[in-house]
Scaffold this motif. Structure first.
Motif, PDB file in Angstrom:
ATOM      1  N   LEU A  39      -0.681   5.554  -5.622  1.00 13.93           N
ATOM      2  CA  LEU A  39       0.130   5.479  -4.414  1.00 13.93           C
ATOM      3  C   LEU A  39       0.381   4.012  -4.086  1.00 13.93           C
ATOM      4  CD1 LEU A  39      -2.122   8.024  -3.770  1.00 13.93           C
ATOM      5  CD2 LEU A  39      -0.417   8.312  -1.968  1.00 13.93           C
ATOM      6  N   ALA A  40       1.601   3.703  -3.695  1.00 14.38           N
ATOM      7  CA  ALA A  40       1.950   2.324  -3.356  1.00 14.38           C
ATOM      8  C   ALA A  40       2.837   2.323  -2.122  1.00 14.38           C
ATOM      9  CB  ALA A  40       2.655   1.648  -4.521  1.00 14.38           C
ATOM     10  N   ALA A  41       2.578   1.389  -1.229  1.00 12.46           N
ATOM     11  CA  ALA A  41       3.334   1.320   0.019  1.00 12.46           C
ATOM     12  C   ALA A  41       3.784  -0.100   0.302  1.00 12.46           C
ATOM     13  CB  ALA A  41       2.473   1.824   1.183  1.00 12.46           C
ATOM     14  N   THR A  83       3.598  -6.109   4.670  1.00 14.46           N
ATOM     15  CA  THR A  83       2.352  -5.932   3.941  1.00 14.46           C
ATOM     16  C   THR A  83       2.556  -4.856   2.879  1.00 14.46           C
ATOM     17  OG1 THR A  83      -0.048  -5.666   4.147  1.00 14.46           O
ATOM     18  CG2 THR A  83       1.319  -4.178   5.463  1.00 14.46           C
ATOM     19  N   PHE A  84       1.563  -4.705   2.019  1.00 10.43           N
ATOM     20  CA  PHE A  84       1.657  -3.715   0.945  1.00 10.43           C
ATOM     21  C   PHE A  84       0.267  -3.185   0.635  1.00 10.43           C
ATOM     22  CE2 PHE A  84       0.418  -7.483  -1.282  1.00 10.43           C
ATOM     23  CZ  PHE A  84      -0.346  -7.043  -2.350  1.00 10.43           C
ATOM     24  N   SER A  85       0.242  -2.076  -0.095  1.00 12.27           N
ATOM     25  CA  SER A  85      -1.034  -1.516  -0.519  1.00 12.27           C
ATOM     26  C   SER A  85      -0.816  -0.674  -1.765  1.00 12.27           C
ATOM     27  CB  SER A  85      -1.641  -0.656   0.594  1.00 12.27           C
ATOM     28  OG  SER A  85      -2.901  -0.148   0.200  1.00 12.27           O
ATOM     29  N   VAL A  86      -1.814  -0.671  -2.640  1.00  9.74           N
ATOM     30  CA  VAL A  86      -1.798   0.172  -3.833  1.00  9.74           C
ATOM     31  C   VAL A  86      -3.133   0.906  -3.905  1.00  9.74           C
ATOM     32  CG1 VAL A  86      -1.644   0.255  -6.347  1.00  9.74           C
ATOM     33  CG2 VAL A  86      -0.247  -1.388  -5.072  1.00  9.74           C
ATOM     34  N   ARG A 114      -3.699   0.074   7.094  1.00 14.69           N
ATOM     35  CA  ARG A 114      -5.098   0.512   7.198  1.00 14.69           C
ATOM     36  C   ARG A 114      -5.196   2.039   7.230  1.00 14.69           C
ATOM     37  NH1 ARG A 114      -8.214   1.300  11.740  1.00 14.69           N
ATOM     38  NH2 ARG A 114      -6.833   0.083  13.090  1.00 14.69           N
ATOM     39  N   VAL A 115      -4.300   2.679   7.985  1.00 18.60           N
ATOM     40  CA  VAL A 115      -4.315   4.141   8.054  1.00 18.60           C
ATOM     41  C   VAL A 115      -3.963   4.740   6.692  1.00 18.60           C
ATOM     42  CG1 VAL A 115      -3.250   6.164   9.108  1.00 18.60           C
ATOM     43  CG2 VAL A 115      -3.783   4.177  10.509  1.00 18.60           C
ATOM     44  N   PHE A 116      -2.988   4.158   6.019  1.00 21.39           N
ATOM     45  CA  PHE A 116      -2.600   4.621   4.676  1.00 21.39           C
ATOM     46  C   PHE A 116      -3.790   4.555   3.728  1.00 21.39           C
ATOM     47  CE2 PHE A 116      -1.120   3.058   0.453  1.00 21.39           C
ATOM     48  CZ  PHE A 116      -0.513   4.223  -0.004  1.00 21.39           C
ATOM     49  N   GLU A 117      -4.528   3.466   3.776  1.00 23.81           N
ATOM     50  CA  GLU A 117      -5.668   3.307   2.870  1.00 23.81           C
ATOM     51  C   GLU A 117      -6.824   4.226   3.247  1.00 23.81           C
ATOM     52  OE1 GLU A 117      -4.840  -1.338   1.520  1.00 23.81           O
ATOM     53  OE2 GLU A 117      -6.298  -0.912   3.104  1.00 23.81           O
ATOM     54  N   GLU A 118      -6.984   4.495   4.533  1.00 24.82           N
ATOM     55  CA  GLU A 118      -8.066   5.382   4.967  1.00 24.82           C
ATOM     56  C   GLU A 118      -7.779   6.845   4.624  1.00 24.82           C
ATOM     57  OE1 GLU A 118      -8.338   4.560   9.112  1.00 24.82           O
ATOM     58  OE2 GLU A 118      -9.598   2.774   8.860  1.00 24.82           O
TER      59      GLU A 118
END
Length: 279
Positions: free
Chosen positions: A23-25, A12-15, A54-58
């Motif tokens: 921040l990007a993961a 998965t990924f997140s920005v 989810r934790v990264f985004e929170e």
């Protein structure tokens, strides 16, 4: 979906964009070698990567030790979960980047075989993350080749050999988060992972573009640690996006049904983020 078996993607990924940073993961769940009953139909790999997302985004944080502790707190609620048996713990790799526009820095926090490659303003590229998993994979790939030669079978058939299954189980148990720092790190709640976390930074003004990805993003036969292959990756993605790189990867895989380019599965999940800075 992973596009091959139609199973849910374990990457998965997140920005995250803020007023003064991006921040990007990329998170790549690691396949559970034992079923985790509490998760029912969800794999430990998918749970771990998506929980960490989810934790990264929170939290909006780049600190991997914090993510690791939160994963442990969640995982220990599962029946049978124990730090003494890595096979009972959901696990994930992680590469997180922060582009801080205030102090003009790129910060990278990383563990395992997700990766970050950078194209600098002078157009040279660098593989900047540490892949401690590679040597263990290569040892098992060599064993697959040996078994294929011994039995006169394809590498794909050799992958099913009991010796390979045992070697993978042993590798996970013996190398993950070894207390002396000589193994490989993985986000699974074990505090020893902190010995393996890489935290580095670069001046933002020296950077032209960045790719972060899961190991499955790299087409078979290409190598993100090779300068010419990194150049091909940046050229491909700049012209046609991450989807084109994944198309090339899948084409190579489908043209190699017997896995002469040795790998663990026909097509690994592939996830990537491309960031291009204004010139």
């Amino acid at each position: 979906k992973d596009g091959v078996s139609k199973k849910p993607n374990e990457d998965t990924f997140s920005v995250i964009k803020t007023s003064d940073s991006i921040l990007a993961a990329v998170l790549d769940g690691c396949s559970s070698q034992k079923p985790i009953a509490s998760l029912k139909d969800q794999t430990g790999a998918r749970f771990a990567s998506h929980f960490l997302k989810r934790v990264f985004e929170e939290t909006g944080g780049i600190e991997l030790p914090v993510l690791n502790k939160k994963l442990l707190a969640e995982s220990l609620q599962f029946e049978g979960a124990s730090l003494t048996d890595v096979h009972t713990l959901p696990a994930s790799t992680a590469t997180i980047v922060q582009l801080a526009f205030g102090n003009r820095k790129l910060r990278i926090s990383h563990v395992s075989d997700t990766f970050c490659i950078i194209q600098f303003t002078d157009n040279h590229t660098e593989f900047v993350t540490i892949d401690r998993n590679r040597k263990y994979d290569n040892e098992i790939f060599s064993l697959i080749k040996k078994i294929a030669n011994e039995k006169q079978i394809t590498p794909r058939e050799a992958r099913k050999d009991k010796r390979i299954i045992k070697a993978i189980l042993d590798m996970y148990q013996d190398s993950y988060n070894k207390p002396d720092g000589t193994g490989q790190g993985i986000i699974n709640g074990d505090p020893n992972v902190e010995k393996y976390i890489q935290d580095i930074s670069f001046p933002l003004d020296s950077i032209k573009a960045i790719i972060i990805g899961s190991d499955g993003l790299v087409p078979p036969g290409w190598d993100e640690q090779n300068e010419k292959d990194r150049e091909k990756m940046f050229s491909t993605v700049k012209s046609n996006g991450i989807k084109e790189l994944i198309r090339i990867k899948k084409q190579i895989e489908d043209n190699d049904p017997n896995w002469q380019i040795v790998r663990f599965k026909h097509s690994d999940d592939a996830t990537g983020i491309y960031i291009k800075l204004k010139e």
